[in-house]
Design a protein around this motif. Structure first.
Motif, PDB file in Angstrom:
ATOM      1  N   THR A 117     142.125  68.094  40.078  1.00  0.00           N
ATOM      2  CA  THR A 117     141.323  69.256  40.488  1.00  0.00           C
ATOM      3  C   THR A 117     140.829  70.056  39.279  1.00  0.00           C
ATOM      4  O   THR A 117     140.814  71.285  39.303  1.00  0.00           O
ATOM      5  CB  THR A 117     142.135  70.176  41.423  1.00  0.00           C
ATOM      6  OG1 THR A 117     143.371  70.522  40.782  1.00  0.00           O
ATOM      7  CG2 THR A 117     142.424  69.509  42.744  1.00  0.00           C
ATOM      8  N   ASN A 118     140.420  69.363  38.240  1.00  0.00           N
ATOM      9  CA  ASN A 118     139.840  70.044  37.085  1.00  0.00           C
ATOM     10  C   ASN A 118     138.414  69.572  36.799  1.00  0.00           C
ATOM     11  O   ASN A 118     137.817  69.938  35.799  1.00  0.00           O
ATOM     12  CB  ASN A 118     140.709  69.823  35.842  1.00  0.00           C
ATOM     13  CG  ASN A 118     140.722  68.375  35.394  1.00  0.00           C
ATOM     14  OD1 ASN A 118     140.633  67.468  36.216  1.00  0.00           O
ATOM     15  ND2 ASN A 118     140.835  68.153  34.100  1.00  0.00           N
ATOM     16  N   LYS A 119     137.880  68.739  37.717  1.00  0.00           N
ATOM     17  CA  LYS A 119     136.532  68.220  37.493  1.00  0.00           C
ATOM     18  C   LYS A 119     136.025  67.572  38.776  1.00  0.00           C
ATOM     19  O   LYS A 119     136.818  67.224  39.669  1.00  0.00           O
ATOM     20  CB  LYS A 119     136.545  67.185  36.362  1.00  0.00           C
ATOM     21  CG  LYS A 119     137.516  66.031  36.589  1.00  0.00           C
ATOM     22  CD  LYS A 119     137.702  65.199  35.341  1.00  0.00           C
ATOM     23  CE  LYS A 119     138.795  64.156  35.548  1.00  0.00           C
ATOM     24  NZ  LYS A 119     139.124  63.445  34.298  1.00  0.00           N
ATOM     25  N   PRO A 120     134.721  67.379  38.893  1.00  0.00           N
ATOM     26  CA  PRO A 120     134.179  66.721  40.086  1.00  0.00           C
ATOM     27  C   PRO A 120     134.446  65.225  40.065  1.00  0.00           C
ATOM     28  O   PRO A 120     134.831  64.661  39.029  1.00  0.00           O
ATOM     29  CB  PRO A 120     132.676  67.013  39.985  1.00  0.00           C
ATOM     30  CG  PRO A 120     132.423  67.183  38.523  1.00  0.00           C
ATOM     31  CD  PRO A 120     133.663  67.826  37.961  1.00  0.00           C
TER      32      PRO A 120
ATOM     33  N   ILE B 168     144.867  70.849  34.451  1.00  0.00           N
ATOM     34  CA  ILE B 168     144.399  71.905  35.350  1.00  0.00           C
ATOM     35  C   ILE B 168     144.389  73.247  34.607  1.00  0.00           C
ATOM     36  O   ILE B 168     143.457  74.049  34.741  1.00  0.00           O
ATOM     37  CB  ILE B 168     145.302  72.002  36.596  1.00  0.00           C
ATOM     38  CG1 ILE B 168     145.466  70.629  37.262  1.00  0.00           C
ATOM     39  CG2 ILE B 168     144.762  73.033  37.580  1.00  0.00           C
ATOM     40  CD1 ILE B 168     144.196  70.002  37.744  1.00  0.00           C
ATOM     41  N   CYS B 169     145.421  73.456  33.807  1.00  0.00           N
ATOM     42  CA  CYS B 169     145.539  74.714  33.063  1.00  0.00           C
ATOM     43  C   CYS B 169     144.431  74.872  32.016  1.00  0.00           C
ATOM     44  O   CYS B 169     144.035  75.986  31.686  1.00  0.00           O
ATOM     45  CB  CYS B 169     146.909  74.802  32.398  1.00  0.00           C
ATOM     46  SG  CYS B 169     148.248  75.074  33.583  1.00  0.00           S
ATOM     47  N   LYS B 170     143.924  73.772  31.504  1.00  0.00           N
ATOM     48  CA  LYS B 170     142.837  73.853  30.513  1.00  0.00           C
ATOM     49  C   LYS B 170     141.615  74.531  31.126  1.00  0.00           C
ATOM     50  O   LYS B 170     140.985  75.381  30.486  1.00  0.00           O
ATOM     51  CB  LYS B 170     142.478  72.450  30.012  1.00  0.00           C
ATOM     52  CG  LYS B 170     143.524  71.837  29.096  1.00  0.00           C
ATOM     53  CD  LYS B 170     143.114  70.429  28.667  1.00  0.00           C
ATOM     54  CE  LYS B 170     144.146  69.824  27.724  1.00  0.00           C
ATOM     55  NZ  LYS B 170     143.748  68.457  27.310  1.00  0.00           N
ATOM     56  N   SER B 171     141.267  74.143  32.343  1.00  0.00           N
ATOM     57  CA  SER B 171     140.127  74.777  33.019  1.00  0.00           C
ATOM     58  C   SER B 171     140.400  76.257  33.261  1.00  0.00           C
ATOM     59  O   SER B 171     139.511  77.104  33.109  1.00  0.00           O
ATOM     60  CB  SER B 171     139.853  74.085  34.358  1.00  0.00           C
ATOM     61  OG  SER B 171     139.494  72.738  34.170  1.00  0.00           O
ATOM     62  N   MET B 172     141.635  76.565  33.621  1.00  0.00           N
ATOM     63  CA  MET B 172     142.009  77.949  33.894  1.00  0.00           C
ATOM     64  C   MET B 172     141.904  78.804  32.635  1.00  0.00           C
ATOM     65  O   MET B 172     141.384  79.925  32.657  1.00  0.00           O
ATOM     66  CB  MET B 172     143.424  78.006  34.468  1.00  0.00           C
ATOM     67  CG  MET B 172     143.551  77.379  35.847  1.00  0.00           C
ATOM     68  SD  MET B 172     145.275  77.149  36.377  1.00  0.00           S
ATOM     69  CE  MET B 172     145.858  78.842  36.443  1.00  0.00           C
ATOM     70  N   VAL B 173     142.389  78.269  31.514  1.00  0.00           N
ATOM     71  CA  VAL B 173     142.337  79.006  30.241  1.00  0.00           C
ATOM     72  C   VAL B 173     140.891  79.264  29.834  1.00  0.00           C
ATOM     73  O   VAL B 173     140.539  80.372  29.406  1.00  0.00           O
ATOM     74  CB  VAL B 173     143.091  78.230  29.135  1.00  0.00           C
ATOM     75  CG1 VAL B 173     142.780  78.805  27.758  1.00  0.00           C
ATOM     76  CG2 VAL B 173     144.590  78.274  29.397  1.00  0.00           C
TER      77      VAL B 173
ATOM     78  N   ASN C   8     132.936  72.216  34.486  1.00  0.00           N
ATOM     79  CA  ASN C   8     132.228  72.739  33.316  1.00  0.00           C
ATOM     80  C   ASN C   8     133.181  73.497  32.396  1.00  0.00           C
ATOM     81  O   ASN C   8     133.045  73.449  31.165  1.00  0.00           O
ATOM     82  CB  ASN C   8     131.092  73.668  33.758  1.00  0.00           C
ATOM     83  CG  ASN C   8     129.965  72.915  34.433  1.00  0.00           C
ATOM     84  OD1 ASN C   8     129.822  71.701  34.261  1.00  0.00           O
ATOM     85  ND2 ASN C   8     129.163  73.614  35.216  1.00  0.00           N
ATOM     86  N   HIS C   9     134.152  74.183  32.986  1.00  0.00           N
ATOM     87  CA  HIS C   9     135.126  74.924  32.178  1.00  0.00           C
ATOM     88  C   HIS C   9     136.114  73.980  31.490  1.00  0.00           C
ATOM     89  O   HIS C   9     136.576  74.256  30.384  1.00  0.00           O
ATOM     90  CB  HIS C   9     135.863  75.945  33.042  1.00  0.00           C
ATOM     91  CG  HIS C   9     135.025  77.149  33.373  1.00  0.00           C
ATOM     92  ND1 HIS C   9     134.161  77.181  34.447  1.00  0.00           N
ATOM     93  CD2 HIS C   9     134.890  78.346  32.742  1.00  0.00           C
ATOM     94  CE1 HIS C   9     133.532  78.350  34.471  1.00  0.00           C
ATOM     95  NE2 HIS C   9     133.960  79.073  33.449  1.00  0.00           N
ATOM     96  N   TYR C  10     136.416  72.857  32.116  1.00  0.00           N
ATOM     97  CA  TYR C  10     137.279  71.865  31.476  1.00  0.00           C
ATOM     98  C   TYR C  10     136.590  71.291  30.233  1.00  0.00           C
ATOM     99  O   TYR C  10     137.202  71.164  29.160  1.00  0.00           O
ATOM    100  CB  TYR C  10     137.593  70.738  32.462  1.00  0.00           C
ATOM    101  CG  TYR C  10     138.415  69.613  31.873  1.00  0.00           C
ATOM    102  CD1 TYR C  10     139.749  69.799  31.537  1.00  0.00           C
ATOM    103  CD2 TYR C  10     137.853  68.359  31.653  1.00  0.00           C
ATOM    104  CE1 TYR C  10     140.500  68.763  30.998  1.00  0.00           C
ATOM    105  CE2 TYR C  10     138.591  67.325  31.116  1.00  0.00           C
ATOM    106  CZ  TYR C  10     139.924  67.532  30.789  1.00  0.00           C
ATOM    107  OH  TYR C  10     140.659  66.512  30.246  1.00  0.00           O
ATOM    108  N   VAL C  11     135.314  70.970  30.368  1.00  0.00           N
ATOM    109  CA  VAL C  11     134.542  70.473  29.223  1.00  0.00           C
ATOM    110  C   VAL C  11     134.442  71.543  28.147  1.00  0.00           C
ATOM    111  O   VAL C  11     134.569  71.264  26.945  1.00  0.00           O
ATOM    112  CB  VAL C  11     133.133  70.018  29.675  1.00  0.00           C
ATOM    113  CG1 VAL C  11     132.270  69.651  28.471  1.00  0.00           C
ATOM    114  CG2 VAL C  11     133.236  68.831  30.635  1.00  0.00           C
TER     115      VAL C  11
END
Length: 574
Positions: free
Chosen positions: A120-123, A162-167, A199-202
């Motif tokens: 759940t960190n990307k499509p 998942i936390c990478k996108s959150m950060v 997009n936030h993960y990238v």
């Protein structure tokens, strides 16, 4: 075809008995199609009988051909070297082809199939699409061969990724707060939730190159999540909700669904008790660092760590639990994991650990391993944002299909053109994905997949539409065809192909390989189009005309049935 094979097999058994021989076990399975139709429609090899009868295979074949009694569905029998060749009766084939197929009996027990398993960190991207299409098709094929199937999905919704996108999202928020602006949302940005989070993960991975401290922030975020920090969990739930809503829409576009969805966040720590229980029994042990591991030397596999030295869980911790839970939930007699080939060793270790824990069903676990999907320009990389998102791919294919549709019929309404484009795009994507053996790596070429000619989904859809056009014209011009006298000698090869469908489906189910069906359908479509161009149908004499229309209806029905097993819908007009 199964009916005819059984009759021939029984005749072979009786004749061999009279000759003083014993028929091989599974004699029916030895019947094969000759490489050249002039040699016959079915052939029986006599190599295994030569030693027992103390004769050459050619002698055995010659005597056996003479000893076989006449049969209503066999025109003649002849020997060719070590083979007994059978030339089947076209009228008998026609009667079988037009008979109702008996309903498949449900087998005992349930087969659980797990596929897609997204983060759940990307499509969903092109790799997920191959997984989804493959899993869905295998489920359909297994159901068609009499199995009760449960389709499951494990959503990987926790962890450092998942936390990478959150950060990245929180970092963006800090900058916006300084400027007095509110945090963006998928709605405010007019972006699908899964794309928004992706997009936030990238963004995180790009910024990490200049700011290594971001990784520490992600690790701290994970610790807060595992400690149950309220603010961290609230943001996590919000971002997961965005992603899951976006994925649901993509699944809908792909025509993919599940009977049961499991979430990693709900099960990741529940395998710990099971592992500690086996540690107390001495089934697994601790190494010198304190980590718990399974000795898998009996299975000729490397040992596998099950719990870290600090007692925290690994992927295999949750997967052990999930396998047990699925067995309890569905009393499954078998479970299939659709997972990429890079996890081949891991799946062998997982199955071995479950076998080590004495679960009797562990021997019935299967890994449907599939190769990576590449692009013409190379491999995809999520971290660098060079993947092909499933939504973008579907949009591109629909655009390509719409251009082709409008070339063929400029007067077609936009609504109807859009409807057809969606169906054609999905046929292109799905057929391309299953048309190679699952274990093979593949390169996906959108333009090649959407072609209306060649080994493609649209070609098969066009063949169905052509057959349906003939049937519409036949219905308008004459009374419905019922009880026609069969005169299908010219259509014998088509009849043989039709009667192979059930055997092909069973083979695809046994091998967990939809490409067996895709290849069959393409070959059948080629024969149909050759037949269409060389044989008059609506303009044929009445007796032949009616039987040919019946054949056209049967061919269309078989193509539709086969395409449905691949998850592909058809069009009446193209």
């Amino acid at each position: 075809m199964e009916t005819i094979k059984k009759r021939i097999a029984n005749a072979l058994k009786n004749s061999l008995k009279k000759m003083g021989g014993v028929a091989p076990l599974a004699i029916e399975s030895l019947l094969e199609s000759p490489p050249d139709s002039t040699l016959g429609d079915l052939a029986f090899p006599c190599f295994s009988l030569a030693k027992e009868l103390r004769k050459s295979p050619a002698q055995v074949a010659d005597e056996l051909a003479c000893a076989l009694p006449k049969a209503a569905d066999v025109d003649r029998v002849s020997a060719a070297g070590p083979y007994v060749n059978f030339f089947l009766n076209a009228r008998a084939l026609a009667a079988l082809a037009n008979s109702k197929t008996p309903k498949k009996k449900k087998t005992k027990g349930t087969i659980v199939i797990e596929y897609v398993s997204p983060n759940t960190n990307k499509p969903l991207h092109l790799g997920h699409v191959r997984n989804a299409v493959l899993g869905d098709s295998v489920a359909r094929i297994l159901e068609a061969t009499g199995n009760t199937v449960v389709k499951t999905c494990l959503v990987n919704d926790r962890g450092i990724h998942i936390c990478k996108s959150m950060v990245a999202y929180l970092e963006e928020g800090k900058k916006l707060e300084v400027r007095g602006k509110r945090l963006p949302t998928p709605k405010s940005e007019d972006t699908k939730g899964d794309h928004f989070v992706g997009n936030h993960y990238v963004l995180f991975e790009r910024k990490l190159k200049d700011d290594p401290s971001l990784m520490e922030s992600a690790q701290e975020c994970l610790k807060r999540w595992e400690a149950g920090d309220r603010r961290t969990r609230t943001l996590w739930k919000k971002m997961n909700t965005w992603v899951l809503a976006g994925m649901k829409e993509t699944y809908r576009r792909l025509g993919i669904d599940f009977d049961k969805t499991y979430f990693e966040s709900q099960i990741y720590d529940k395998g710990k008790d099971l592992i500690l229980k086996n540690l107390n029994k001495g089934v697994v042990v601790r190494d010198e660092t304190g980590a718990v591991y399974a000795d898998l030397s009996t299975w000729n596999l490397p040992n596998k760590i099950l719990l870290r030295k600090d007692g925290t869980c690994l992927y295999i911790t949750q997967d052990v639990y999930l396998a047990v839970q699925k067995a309890k939930d569905f009393k499954a007699r078998s479970s299939i994991y659709v997972i990429g080939s890079e996890q081949d060793l891991y799946l062998k270790q997982l199955f071995a650990v479950l076998d080590l824990f004495k679960f009797v069903w562990a021997k019935n676990l299967r890994h449907l391993s599939y190769g990576m999907v590449n692009l013409p320009e190379g491999k995809m990389k999520s971290r660098e944002g060079t993947v092909v998102d499933a939504d973008d791919l579907l949009d591109e294919l629909e655009t390509l299909a719409r251009v082709e549709i409008q070339k063929r019929d400029a007067a077609l309404s936009q609504k109807e053109a859009s409807r057809r484009a969606k169906t054609i795009a999905l046929s292109a994507l799905k057929f391309y994905m299953v048309d190679v053996s699952p274990k093979s790596e593949m390169t996906f070429d959108p333009k090649q997949s959407i072609a209306f000619q060649g080994h493609t989904g649209p070609y098969l859809l066009y063949t169905v539409a052509r057959l349906e056009s003939i049937l519409r014209k036949a219905k308008k011009s004459r009374a419905p065809v019922r009880g026609a006298a069969y005169d299908w000698l010219a259509e014998k090869q088509l009849l043989l192909s039709l009667l192979q469908f059930d055997d092909i489906t069973r083979r695809a189910a046994a091998e967990l390989n939809p490409s067996v069906i895709s290849h069959y359908l393409f070959d059948l479509a080629q024969k149909i189009n050759d037949y269409y161009h060389t044989t008059p149908i609506l303009s044929a004499p009445e007796s032949i005309r009616q039987s040919r229309i019946l054949l056209i209806a049967r061919l269309s029905g078989t193509l539709k049935q086969g395409l449905d097993l691949l998850g592909i819908k058809t069009l009446e007009k193209m």
